[in-house]
Design a protein around this motif. Structure first.
Motif, mmCIF file in Angstrom:
data_model
loop_
_atom_site.group_PDB
_atom_site.id
_atom_site.type_symbol
_atom_site.label_atom_id
_atom_site.label_comp_id
_atom_site.label_asym_id
_atom_site.label_seq_id
_atom_site.Cartn_x
_atom_site.Cartn_y
_atom_site.Cartn_z
ATOM 1 N N THR A 43 -23.910 -31.077 -121.881
ATOM 2 C CA THR A 43 -24.195 -31.849 -120.728
ATOM 3 C C THR A 43 -23.601 -30.563 -119.599
ATOM 4 O OG1 THR A 43 -23.845 -33.495 -119.175
ATOM 5 C CG2 THR A 43 -22.137 -33.088 -120.323
ATOM 6 N N ARG B 240 -19.539 -21.929 -132.919
ATOM 7 C CA ARG B 240 -18.407 -21.056 -132.739
ATOM 8 C C ARG B 240 -17.325 -20.929 -133.739
ATOM 9 N NH1 ARG B 240 -17.223 -22.637 -126.302
ATOM 10 N NH2 ARG B 240 -19.375 -22.398 -125.643
ATOM 11 N N ASP C 292 -12.031 -19.232 -113.931
ATOM 12 C CA ASP C 292 -11.672 -20.485 -114.443
ATOM 13 C C ASP C 292 -11.651 -21.520 -113.224
ATOM 14 O OD1 ASP C 292 -9.843 -22.876 -114.978
ATOM 15 O OD2 ASP C 292 -8.754 -21.632 -116.447
ATOM 16 N N PHE D 152 -10.010 -24.164 -112.694
ATOM 17 C CA PHE D 152 -8.778 -24.779 -112.257
ATOM 18 C C PHE D 152 -7.752 -23.855 -112.378
ATOM 19 C CE2 PHE D 152 -11.569 -28.233 -113.496
ATOM 20 C CZ PHE D 152 -10.873 -29.247 -112.422
ATOM 21 N N ARG E 100 -0.171 -30.419 -110.657
ATOM 22 C CA ARG E 100 -1.461 -29.633 -110.911
ATOM 23 C C ARG E 100 -2.027 -28.953 -112.226
ATOM 24 N NH1 ARG E 100 -2.770 -25.117 -106.524
ATOM 25 N NH2 ARG E 100 -4.361 -25.023 -107.843
ATOM 26 N N HIS F 275 -2.807 -26.145 -114.715
ATOM 27 C CA HIS F 275 -2.575 -24.780 -114.521
ATOM 28 C C HIS F 275 -3.968 -23.806 -114.790
ATOM 29 C CE1 HIS F 275 1.670 -25.597 -115.054
ATOM 30 N NE2 HIS F 275 1.339 -26.163 -116.244
ATOM 31 N N SER F 276 -4.883 -24.604 -115.541
ATOM 32 C CA SER F 276 -6.203 -23.968 -115.967
ATOM 33 C C SER F 276 -7.113 -24.902 -116.473
ATOM 34 C CB SER F 276 -5.730 -22.988 -117.248
ATOM 35 O OG SER F 276 -5.554 -23.613 -118.257
ATOM 36 N N GLU F 277 -8.283 -24.432 -116.534
ATOM 37 C CA GLU F 277 -9.344 -25.424 -117.363
ATOM 38 C C GLU F 277 -8.860 -25.939 -118.591
ATOM 39 O OE1 GLU F 277 -13.127 -24.076 -116.287
ATOM 40 O OE2 GLU F 277 -14.058 -24.807 -118.078
ATOM 41 N N ASP F 278 -8.165 -24.889 -119.411
ATOM 42 C CA ASP F 278 -7.784 -25.498 -120.762
ATOM 43 C C ASP F 278 -6.789 -26.473 -120.796
ATOM 44 O OD1 ASP F 278 -9.641 -23.570 -121.927
ATOM 45 O OD2 ASP F 278 -8.201 -21.658 -122.013
ATOM 46 N N PHE G 31 -6.463 -28.663 -118.654
ATOM 47 C CA PHE G 31 -7.326 -30.100 -118.208
ATOM 48 C C PHE G 31 -8.061 -30.551 -119.527
ATOM 49 C CE2 PHE G 31 -9.726 -33.615 -116.430
ATOM 50 C CZ PHE G 31 -9.855 -33.330 -115.246
ATOM 51 N N GLY H 85 -16.327 -28.568 -127.813
ATOM 52 C CA GLY H 85 -15.592 -27.379 -127.662
ATOM 53 C C GLY H 85 -16.772 -26.095 -128.409
ATOM 54 N N ASP H 86 -17.948 -26.672 -128.574
ATOM 55 C CA ASP H 86 -18.757 -25.646 -128.737
ATOM 56 C C ASP H 86 -19.896 -25.568 -127.650
ATOM 57 O OD1 ASP H 86 -20.985 -24.140 -130.281
ATOM 58 O OD2 ASP H 86 -19.703 -24.281 -132.010
ATOM 59 N N GLY I 151 -18.755 -32.214 -122.901
ATOM 60 C CA GLY I 151 -18.618 -32.559 -121.389
ATOM 61 C C GLY I 151 -18.745 -31.323 -120.489
ATOM 62 N N ASP I 152 -18.354 -31.482 -119.217
ATOM 63 C CA ASP I 152 -18.555 -30.071 -118.255
ATOM 64 C C ASP I 152 -17.252 -30.610 -117.506
ATOM 65 O OD1 ASP I 152 -18.818 -27.929 -117.284
ATOM 66 O OD2 ASP I 152 -20.636 -28.774 -116.126
ATOM 67 N N LEU I 153 -16.667 -29.745 -116.681
ATOM 68 C CA LEU I 153 -15.511 -30.046 -115.810
ATOM 69 C C LEU I 153 -15.741 -28.913 -114.676
ATOM 70 C CD1 LEU I 153 -12.585 -30.938 -115.722
ATOM 71 C CD2 LEU I 153 -11.832 -29.208 -116.910
ATOM 72 N N VAL I 154 -15.886 -29.476 -113.320
ATOM 73 C CA VAL I 154 -15.982 -28.574 -112.358
ATOM 74 C C VAL I 154 -15.408 -29.098 -110.955
ATOM 75 C CG1 VAL I 154 -18.526 -27.918 -112.968
ATOM 76 C CG2 VAL I 154 -18.160 -29.978 -111.569
ATOM 77 N N ARG I 155 -15.246 -28.276 -110.174
ATOM 78 C CA ARG I 155 -14.438 -28.575 -108.759
ATOM 79 C C ARG I 155 -15.332 -29.256 -107.971
ATOM 80 N NH1 ARG I 155 -14.375 -24.228 -105.834
ATOM 81 N NH2 ARG I 155 -14.788 -22.728 -107.766
#
Lengths: 320, 320
Positions: free
Chosen positions: A46, A150, A317, A319, B3, B5-8, B10, B30-31, B123-127
């Motif tokens: 997704t 991966r 990144d 975030f 906050r 620190h990074s996407e990782d 999160f 993760g893939d 999933g996906d993660l965005v601002r």
């Protein structure tokens, strides 16, 4: 500008673009869920595609928006070595939605969906401040019945790419600076950013070669994505002779006084495939995919070198 | 407030809540895509859950947000008579994302995911400017190997509901007016809006009874959803004796001078099941699901009556 009379009116527009009937779709859109005839081993992914995060209306035509929202998801299926078999679509639309705008979004999307013969089987539609598209897509393995994952490369494997690295990042830079006028001088870079090509056929070929050991698509830039490809404890030595990069990448880097290989490494949204193969398999890859380029070798020690010098692997990144 | 620190960072938070290993998940998060072991007949559905459209932070706790985003998707699988087998999650988070907030969102979601044993595989993660969750979920049929669809009822079939009608709409009204303080006077209505119960077990039972002819979940209100359940050319005669409605629906309607059956019919977000059964099957439904309530009969002519009088079927419309 024409407004939608109702949600049904919007749904009718979708029906005009995307047919419901398709092999393997037992019940299509219009029920609580679609019913699909799944291959027993299915890959699913997704991706969200949001205005002012992933695209700007200033230089993305509505058709480009529809195209790219689906393309980035197809690219994930390509990176698995899969064949896309269906998708669902969540649409976020401002309240005063413009029917012509969405008509073009859907037209841009369906052109790509038809090319890859992938049916839209469901979705959701809601109001929001800005335009957004959420795509979930799934696929089946090809003739080899395996997916590429991966973390499964081995030291000594050849690291290679299919598709251009850094070109889409140059496209973003020139579009942000000059808008669509940039297309005159940077046609390939602009196209790479607006209309990335999902490498489905290429991914299927790679999955079909047993010695291809791992694959992913480069979305956040090589520097950030490469550590996600390699197994723990491994690193890579990368080499980018200037000739391996697209002329527009080289030209843009020269104009900004940057080494072109840095643009290629720290770029983003390439949607190129990044893969590894045993040395024996690499010779088969070269024959079956002449456009594949060797860009390095997997090493047994953590860390990365670029043309002989160490480099920091931080890329884009959301975030950071 | 902390906050990310990074996407990782999160993603690590997600890993703390949602385990990766699960029966039927061959490759998890993760893939580029997950690989799942699919039943050959799979149902799939997607729903967006957006701040200020579907929920307000003023009275939705973070855990409620996570719970309901998954619950409304589970409800669609329930309406198919399916058993949920996996989901993917797109997260939209403001730039200055609060880690504690998302920690609670995920905790609220995983509690529900564990109850139904459904793994998060990608999933996906965005601002984004506001919080949003996009869930795509899929499921397998139960022992009967069939899904329940819409448009498959016949004239003469009994129309029935499982779950309360109108109660969630009362909950929304009192929450909008008084915030969480409303919970003291309207506990069931507030719970119905914040924490709707996905009726998975109930849907599986219905799919297992051959004479159950159609089913859906009520999300936009009975008035709007009912025409989507019935085949073309059919209508329904509905009857709501006051005793069939929840006491909080009756009390709220009385306080506002409205007939309670109108609240039930024009409500929204009930996530009750609406289904039809042949008269013979209805007697089986009553035995196996004593909480099911007959609310009408399918007729051979278009249009609807409510307690003997015709009614307009317009309900909630995102674009009306």
């Amino acid at each position: 500008m024409t407004r939608f009379h109702s949600e049904d009116d919007f749904l009718a527009l979708i029906d005009r673009h995307f047919p419901r009937a398709h092999d393997g779709v037992l019940v299509s859109r219009g029920d609580d869920a679609a019913i699909i005839d799944c291959h027993c081993k299915t890959c699913v992914t997704t991706d969200l595609f949001l205005e002012d995060v992933h695209f700007r209306r200033a230089y993305f035509s509505p058709a480009d928006v529809g195209y790219k929202a689906l393309a980035v998801n197809l690219s994930d299926v390509a990176a698995m070595g899969g064949r896309p078999t269906g998708f669902v679509l969540g649409l976020i639309s401002p309240e005063n939605a413009d029917r012509e705008y969405w008509d073009e979004v859907l037209a841009g999307m369906v052109t790509l969906a038809e090319r890859f013969d992938v049916p839209l089987v469901g979705g959701d539609l809601v109001r929001g401040d800005k335009i957004g598209l959420s795509v979930t897509i799934w696929g089946a393995p090809g003739a080899s019945d395996r997916f590429l994952t991966r973390m499964t490369a081995a030291p000594g494997d050849v690291l290679f790419s299919v598709g251009e690295l850094g070109l889409a990042r140059v496209g973003l830079a020139v579009l942000e600076k000059r808008g669509l006028d940039a297309g005159g001088q940077w046609p390939a870079a602009v196209a790479a950013h607006l209309r990335p090509e999902p490498l489905i056929a290429e991914g299927l070929i790679l999955a079909d070669i047993p010695g291809v050991s791992a694959a992913m698509d480069v979305s956040d830039g090589l520097a950030r994505d490469l550590p996600r490809l390699l197994p723990a404890g491994c690193g890579a030595d990368l080499f980018f002779p200037p000739t391996s990069l697209h002329p527009e990448v080289t030209a843009h880097a020269a104009g900004n006084g940057r080494p072109p290989e840095k643009v290629a490494v720290f770029g983003g949204e390439d949607y190129a495939l990044l893969a590894t193969a045993s040395p024996a398999a690499w010779s088969i890859v070269r024959k079956r995919l002449p456009q594949a380029k060797a860009i390095g070798v997997v090493t047994q020690k953590v860390g990365f070198t670029l043309n002989g010098a160490p480099f920091d692997e931080r890329g884009f990144d959301h975030f950071g």
